[in-house]
Design a protein around this motif. Structure first.
Motif, PDB file in Angstrom:
ATOM      1  N   THR A  84       8.375  14.577  -2.764  1.00 50.29           N
ATOM      2  CA  THR A  84       9.555  15.413  -3.985  1.00 50.29           C
ATOM      3  C   THR A  84       8.599  16.695  -4.447  1.00 50.29           C
ATOM      4  N   ASP A 132      12.254   9.647  -0.375  1.00 47.19           N
ATOM      5  CA  ASP A 132      10.645   9.944  -0.879  1.00 47.19           C
ATOM      6  C   ASP A 132      10.088   8.565  -1.031  1.00 47.19           C
ATOM      7  N   VAL A 167      14.540  14.141   0.165  1.00 50.23           N
ATOM      8  CA  VAL A 167      13.757  15.164   0.625  1.00 50.23           C
ATOM      9  C   VAL A 167      14.466  15.667   1.811  1.00 50.23           C
ATOM     10  N   THR A 173      14.995  19.490  -2.019  1.00 53.74           N
ATOM     11  CA  THR A 173      14.945  17.984  -2.476  1.00 53.74           C
ATOM     12  C   THR A 173      16.597  17.885  -3.152  1.00 53.74           C
TER      13      THR A 173
END
Length: 277
Positions: free
Chosen positions: A259, A40, A31, A61
């Motif tokens: 995410t 993440d 991220v 992302t």
């Protein structure tokens, strides 16, 4: 050497206090917030991302890093007879292909790659079914993944479609997106893992009621069912609780991970209903 393990990526959302009888490893997607990149579930969680988004930071992302995939797979390749890697839908991410390249390049013969054709709670439901199969001595295959995907539905609501649009994850909504941006659609994942419209609400309350009706229709077809909820911001947890109160049971509630939140926005809630097993 142990027998079986599973690897899932960080878009899989597990209910609070859930535990597995089989070893499970998490592969973090990345991220990006402004110029800083996070893993993440390792360097960033839902609360931290919700705060960043509330402050107006740009969020995006990307796939798990090649180094993270190799490091994880190397660390477990000799510990298990077989490792099943269950990724989010290929329709939503290139994670499946990135993992496939690593498995092929490292010649990991005991790794089996599976496309969940889902994300978030749908990955959890499919994973739970696969774990049950392993515990009962049954084979695990892409065919069983797809069969279990047909045994469940995941409906969700977003505060806005803008994050979904910005991230390019509109799926089959693209033809209707301009009109839907001003309404309150109830969304679902289709059998291929693409986002599509399940119903249209005139406002927030109407959308909540329509989502509840869709879930109830499923429970009428399958009287023996499992029911899970997921939420982003704490405001959405209250609305989720309102929906779940309409049903005689709930099997678990999960916090949506970073995410997924990056593409839905913080104001997301979802309900996964599936055939009991």
């Amino acid at each position: 050497m142990n027998e079986i393990a599973f690897v899932v990526d960080s878009t899989a959302d597990f209910p609070e206090n859930w535990s597995s009888p089989i070893d499970i490893y998490r592969l973090p997607l990345r991220v990006r917030v402004g110029g800083t990149e996070y893993r993440d579930g390792v360097d960033i969680d839902a609360d931290k991302l919700c705060l960043f988004m509330s402050e107006g930071h740009d969020v995006s992302t990307s796939l798990p890093s090649f180094e993270d995939i190799v490091s994880l797979f190397r660390s477990i390749q000799n510990k298990y007879r077989k490792v099943f890697v269950l990724t989010l839908s290929q329709k939503l991410s290139g994670t499946f292909n990135a993992v496939r390249m690593v498995i092929e390049n490292l010649s990991l013969k005991n790794f089996v790659l599976l496309d969940s054709k889902g994300v978030s709670g749908k990955i959890f439901y499919v994973l739970s079914r696969l774990i049950s199969d392993v515990m009962n001595g049954k084979n695990v295959s892409q065919q069983s993944v797809e069969r279990y995907g047909r045994d469940c539905e995941m409906f969700f609501l977003l505060g806005s479609l803008n994050h979904l649009k910005k991230g390019g994850r509109v799926g089959k909504l693209s033809l209707h997106l301009g009109k839907l941006l001003h309404l309150k659609p109830v969304l679902r994942l289709d059998r291929d893992g693409e986002v599509c419209k399940a119903a249209i609400g005139r406002n927030d309350q109407d959308a909540l009621e329509k989502l509840t009706k869709l879930v109830k229709a499923f429970t009428e077809d399958f009287p023996e069912y499992v029911l899970y909820g997921g939420y982003g911001s704490m405001k959405m947890k209250e609305k989720l609780t309102e929906i779940l109160s309409k049903f005689p049971k709930c099997d678990g509630i999960a916090r949506v991970g970073s995410t997924v939140l990056a593409h839905t926005g913080p104001d997301v809630l979802g309900v996964l209903v599936g055939k009991a097993f």
